[in-house]
Design a protein around this motif. Structure first.
Motif, PDB file in Angstrom:
ATOM      1  N   PRO A   1     -39.101  16.886  33.817  1.00 56.17           N
ATOM      2  CA  PRO A   1     -39.472  15.628  33.171  1.00 56.17           C
ATOM      3  C   PRO A   1     -38.255  14.908  32.601  1.00 56.17           C
ATOM      4  CG  PRO A   1     -40.096  17.499  31.811  1.00 56.17           C
ATOM      5  CD  PRO A   1     -39.675  18.054  33.138  1.00 56.17           C
ATOM      6  N   LEU A   2     -38.317  13.594  32.605  1.00 55.70           N
ATOM      7  CA  LEU A   2     -37.239  12.768  32.085  1.00 55.70           C
ATOM      8  C   LEU A   2     -37.471  12.388  30.623  1.00 55.70           C
ATOM      9  CD1 LEU A   2     -36.748  10.352  35.108  1.00 55.70           C
ATOM     10  CD2 LEU A   2     -35.635  12.544  34.669  1.00 55.70           C
ATOM     11  N   TYR A   3     -38.732  12.389  30.211  1.00 58.80           N
ATOM     12  CA  TYR A   3     -39.107  12.038  28.847  1.00 58.80           C
ATOM     13  C   TYR A   3     -40.197  12.994  28.387  1.00 58.80           C
ATOM     14  CZ  TYR A   3     -37.182   7.494  30.286  1.00 58.80           C
ATOM     15  OH  TYR A   3     -36.385   6.497  30.778  1.00 58.80           O
ATOM     16  N   SER A   4     -40.359  13.089  27.072  1.00 54.64           N
ATOM     17  CA  SER A   4     -41.452  13.886  26.544  1.00 54.64           C
ATOM     18  C   SER A   4     -42.745  13.076  26.575  1.00 54.64           C
ATOM     19  CB  SER A   4     -41.148  14.298  25.093  1.00 54.64           C
ATOM     20  OG  SER A   4     -41.220  13.157  24.241  1.00 54.64           O
ATOM     21  N   TRP A   5     -43.852  13.767  26.367  1.00 53.93           N
ATOM     22  CA  TRP A   5     -45.139  13.093  26.229  1.00 53.93           C
ATOM     23  C   TRP A   5     -45.120  12.177  25.010  1.00 53.93           C
ATOM     24  CZ3 TRP A   5     -47.661  13.917  21.601  1.00 53.93           C
ATOM     25  CH2 TRP A   5     -47.208  14.997  20.831  1.00 53.93           C
ATOM     26  N   ARG A   6     -44.219  12.457  24.064  1.00 53.59           N
ATOM     27  CA  ARG A   6     -44.111  11.619  22.869  1.00 53.59           C
ATOM     28  C   ARG A   6     -43.717  10.186  23.221  1.00 53.59           C
ATOM     29  NH1 ARG A   6     -42.249  16.752  21.502  1.00 53.59           N
ATOM     30  NH2 ARG A   6     -40.181  16.276  22.323  1.00 53.59           N
ATOM     31  N   VAL A   7     -42.869  10.045  24.250  1.00 47.38           N
ATOM     32  CA  VAL A   7     -42.464   8.702  24.672  1.00 47.38           C
ATOM     33  C   VAL A   7     -43.641   7.965  25.298  1.00 47.38           C
ATOM     34  CG1 VAL A   7     -40.978   7.383  26.222  1.00 47.38           C
ATOM     35  CG2 VAL A   7     -40.056   9.342  24.992  1.00 47.38           C
ATOM     36  N   ALA A   8     -44.364   8.641  26.176  1.00 49.05           N
ATOM     37  CA  ALA A   8     -45.513   8.010  26.825  1.00 49.05           C
ATOM     38  C   ALA A   8     -46.523   7.537  25.789  1.00 49.05           C
ATOM     39  CB  ALA A   8     -46.175   8.992  27.794  1.00 49.05           C
ATOM     40  N   LEU A   9     -46.748   8.359  24.781  1.00 51.11           N
ATOM     41  CA  LEU A   9     -47.710   8.010  23.732  1.00 51.11           C
ATOM     42  C   LEU A   9     -47.194   6.854  22.877  1.00 51.11           C
ATOM     43  CD1 LEU A   9     -50.427   8.908  22.454  1.00 51.11           C
ATOM     44  CD2 LEU A   9     -49.097  10.317  20.886  1.00 51.11           C
ATOM     45  N   THR A  10     -45.941   6.929  22.482  1.00 50.59           N
ATOM     46  CA  THR A  10     -45.372   5.920  21.595  1.00 50.59           C
ATOM     47  C   THR A  10     -45.282   4.554  22.262  1.00 50.59           C
ATOM     48  OG1 THR A  10     -44.075   7.624  20.479  1.00 50.59           O
ATOM     49  CG2 THR A  10     -43.412   5.348  20.131  1.00 50.59           C
ATOM     50  N   VAL A  11     -44.840   4.525  23.517  1.00 45.41           N
ATOM     51  CA  VAL A  11     -44.685   3.245  24.219  1.00 45.41           C
ATOM     52  C   VAL A  11     -46.009   2.501  24.306  1.00 45.41           C
ATOM     53  CG1 VAL A  11     -44.251   2.231  26.480  1.00 45.41           C
ATOM     54  CG2 VAL A  11     -42.628   3.856  25.525  1.00 45.41           C
ATOM     55  N   GLN A  12     -47.069   3.229  24.608  1.00 42.03           N
ATOM     56  CA  GLN A  12     -48.360   2.553  24.707  1.00 42.03           C
ATOM     57  C   GLN A  12     -48.864   2.102  23.345  1.00 42.03           C
ATOM     58  OE1 GLN A  12     -51.397   3.676  27.482  1.00 42.03           O
ATOM     59  NE2 GLN A  12     -52.908   3.865  25.865  1.00 42.03           N
ATOM     60  N   LEU A  13     -48.735   2.965  22.346  1.00 48.18           N
ATOM     61  CA  LEU A  13     -49.279   2.639  21.024  1.00 48.18           C
ATOM     62  C   LEU A  13     -48.506   1.514  20.352  1.00 48.18           C
ATOM     63  CD1 LEU A  13     -49.960   6.246  19.809  1.00 48.18           C
ATOM     64  CD2 LEU A  13     -51.645   4.566  20.496  1.00 48.18           C
ATOM     65  N   GLU A  14     -47.201   1.486  20.574  1.00 48.21           N
ATOM     66  CA  GLU A  14     -46.382   0.450  19.960  1.00 48.21           C
ATOM     67  C   GLU A  14     -46.401  -0.846  20.764  1.00 48.21           C
ATOM     68  OE1 GLU A  14     -44.698   0.596  17.171  1.00 48.21           O
ATOM     69  OE2 GLU A  14     -44.883   2.722  16.656  1.00 48.21           O
ATOM     70  N   ALA A  15     -47.047  -0.803  21.954  1.00 47.91           N
ATOM     71  CA  ALA A  15     -47.091  -1.971  22.833  1.00 47.91           C
ATOM     72  C   ALA A  15     -45.679  -2.513  23.061  1.00 47.91           C
ATOM     73  CB  ALA A  15     -48.005  -3.047  22.247  1.00 47.91           C
TER      74      ALA A  15
ATOM     75  N   PHE B   1     -42.915   7.938  14.627  1.00 47.41           N
ATOM     76  CA  PHE B   1     -43.627   8.734  13.641  1.00 47.41           C
ATOM     77  C   PHE B   1     -43.582  10.218  13.975  1.00 47.41           C
ATOM     78  CE2 PHE B   1     -46.461   8.536  17.002  1.00 47.41           C
ATOM     79  CZ  PHE B   1     -47.277   7.410  17.059  1.00 47.41           C
ATOM     80  N   PHE B   2     -42.794  10.587  15.007  1.00 50.14           N
ATOM     81  CA  PHE B   2     -42.571  12.000  15.297  1.00 50.14           C
ATOM     82  C   PHE B   2     -41.416  12.560  14.480  1.00 50.14           C
ATOM     83  CE2 PHE B   2     -44.707  10.526  19.163  1.00 50.14           C
ATOM     84  CZ  PHE B   2     -45.691  11.486  19.277  1.00 50.14           C
ATOM     85  N   CYS B   3     -40.754  11.684  13.734  1.00 50.11           N
ATOM     86  CA  CYS B   3     -39.555  12.090  13.008  1.00 50.11           C
ATOM     87  C   CYS B   3     -39.683  11.798  11.520  1.00 50.11           C
ATOM     88  CB  CYS B   3     -38.329  11.342  13.548  1.00 50.11           C
ATOM     89  SG  CYS B   3     -38.170  11.392  15.342  1.00 50.11           S
ATOM     90  N   ASP B   4     -38.921  12.538  10.757  1.00 47.67           N
ATOM     91  CA  ASP B   4     -38.764  12.251   9.347  1.00 47.67           C
ATOM     92  C   ASP B   4     -37.276  11.991   9.148  1.00 47.67           C
ATOM     93  OD1 ASP B   4     -38.443  12.247   6.614  1.00 47.67           O
ATOM     94  OD2 ASP B   4     -39.929  13.799   6.268  1.00 47.67           O
ATOM     95  N   ASP B   5     -36.894  10.739   9.137  1.00 55.23           N
ATOM     96  CA  ASP B   5     -35.476  10.383   9.097  1.00 55.23           C
ATOM     97  C   ASP B   5     -34.769  10.927   7.862  1.00 55.23           C
ATOM     98  OD1 ASP B   5     -35.568   9.044  11.491  1.00 55.23           O
ATOM     99  OD2 ASP B   5     -36.106   7.134  10.586  1.00 55.23           O
ATOM    100  N   ALA B   6     -35.520  11.095   6.768  1.00 55.57           N
ATOM    101  CA  ALA B   6     -34.895  11.582   5.540  1.00 55.57           C
ATOM    102  C   ALA B   6     -34.516  13.055   5.641  1.00 55.57           C
ATOM    103  CB  ALA B   6     -35.846  11.375   4.364  1.00 55.57           C
ATOM    104  N   LEU B   7     -35.258  13.805   6.461  1.00 56.93           N
ATOM    105  CA  LEU B   7     -35.032  15.245   6.540  1.00 56.93           C
ATOM    106  C   LEU B   7     -34.497  15.702   7.886  1.00 56.93           C
ATOM    107  CD1 LEU B   7     -38.228  16.504   4.704  1.00 56.93           C
ATOM    108  CD2 LEU B   7     -35.928  16.230   3.801  1.00 56.93           C
ATOM    109  N   ALA B   8     -34.489  14.823   8.867  1.00 52.47           N
ATOM    110  CA  ALA B   8     -34.004  15.179  10.199  1.00 52.47           C
ATOM    111  C   ALA B   8     -32.827  14.276  10.549  1.00 52.47           C
ATOM    112  CB  ALA B   8     -35.117  15.037  11.232  1.00 52.47           C
ATOM    113  N   PRO B   9     -31.605  14.646  10.157  1.00 53.54           N
ATOM    114  CA  PRO B   9     -30.448  13.797  10.407  1.00 53.54           C
ATOM    115  C   PRO B   9     -30.198  13.594  11.889  1.00 53.54           C
ATOM    116  CG  PRO B   9     -29.766  15.986   9.728  1.00 53.54           C
ATOM    117  CD  PRO B   9     -31.250  15.910   9.515  1.00 53.54           C
TER     118      PRO B   9
END
Length: 272
Positions: A92-106, A131-139
């Motif tokens: 795979p070139l991308y995770s399922w997270r990308v497929a989900l995010t692209v559609q939801l974010e339009a 929303f898969f990340c926590d920027d404050a805790l995941a540098p």
């Protein structure tokens, strides 16, 4: 009776020490309350992320009849809404997270779906505030602009997401108590990149010191998402063997979530 100068200085010094001790104690309590408030805010933000992912997975499944899966190289290049219809014989070139995010974010940015997630041609993907990340805790890693994901799917043979060799199980075939995703403190996986928990080789640990495997980014517990979109914050005292009974569709169907996992719930439905 008159006090000597030495007695007066000694008493003054004692009063000064007591005053300083009280001031330091008040300051320490104030800092603790501020930190506790900040932790509470960050924890609530994390819960919001998990709730967003849970609701998104449920919506996707109801619309498609199944869960999303990783994006593979395809020809011709599909429209974003079709990126998950894939040839399963390649990495795979991308995770399922990308497929989900692209559609939801339009999202309507320019991307080449036949190039990997980290290809310079797809740098616009970094514009997402995922929303898969926590920027404050995941540098962010110094090599790319993508923070690592704190949410991984449970994958592998028999799981709801499957192992990539066949389509994920249809929504109607997934018991509601099946665990779809779990939290991790140190995934080491940029959120658009392929990679999840695989039941065949994932660490059999809960909140290990190194943050690998299932682990919470906040002390005392970790979040999980069930197939009915419920989000639970479970104590890190739950045995891995007990939790893993809800990883595969077949095993989850045999066990009672309330009986086995409810005793370890710190926050759950109705407690948010």
């Amino acid at each position: 009776m008159h006090c000597s100068t030495e007695d007066y200085r000694g008493r003054h010094f004692v009063r000064l020490l007591i005053g300083m001790s009280i001031a330091l104690a008040v300051l320490a309590i104030g800092l603790w309350l501020v930190r506790r408030g900040q932790d509470s805010d960050r924890l609530e933000t994390s819960r919001e992320h998990f709730r967003s992912v849970a609701g998104s997975l449920l919506s996707w499944s109801k619309f498609r009849g199944r869960l999303p899966y990783p994006v593979y190289r395809t020809s011709p290049v599909p429209a974003p809404i079709e990126v998950d219809s894939a040839v399963k014989s390649k990495r795979p070139l991308y995770s399922w997270r990308v497929a989900l995010t692209v559609q939801l974010e339009a999202w309507r940015g320019r991307m080449d779906w036949n190039l990997p997630w980290d290809d310079p041609a797809n740098v616009q993907l970094s514009d997402f505030s995922s929303f898969f990340c926590d920027d404050a805790l995941a540098p962010k890693d110094s090599l790319h602009p993508f923070p690592e994901t704190g949410i991984l799917a449970i994958t592998g043979p028999g799981t709801a997401f499957g192992d990539g060799s066949e389509d994920p199980v249809p929504l109607r075939g997934i018991p509601p108590q099946t665990i779809l995703c779990a939290e991790t403190r140190a995934s080491g996986i940029p959120w658009p990149a392929p990679g999840d928990f695989d039941v065949r080789d994932m660490p059999h640990t809960i909140n290990a010191p190194n943050g690998k495997g299932i682990s919470g980014r906040y002390k005392g517990g970790f979040h999980v998402i069930f197939a009915d979109a419920e989000v639970w914050f479970l104590s890190d005292g739950v045995p891995f063997d007990t939790l893993s009974r809800f990883f595969t569709v077949a095993d989850a169907a045999k066990h009672n979530r309330d009986k086995l996992l409810k005793p370890f719930v710190l926050w759950g439905p109705g407690q948010y």
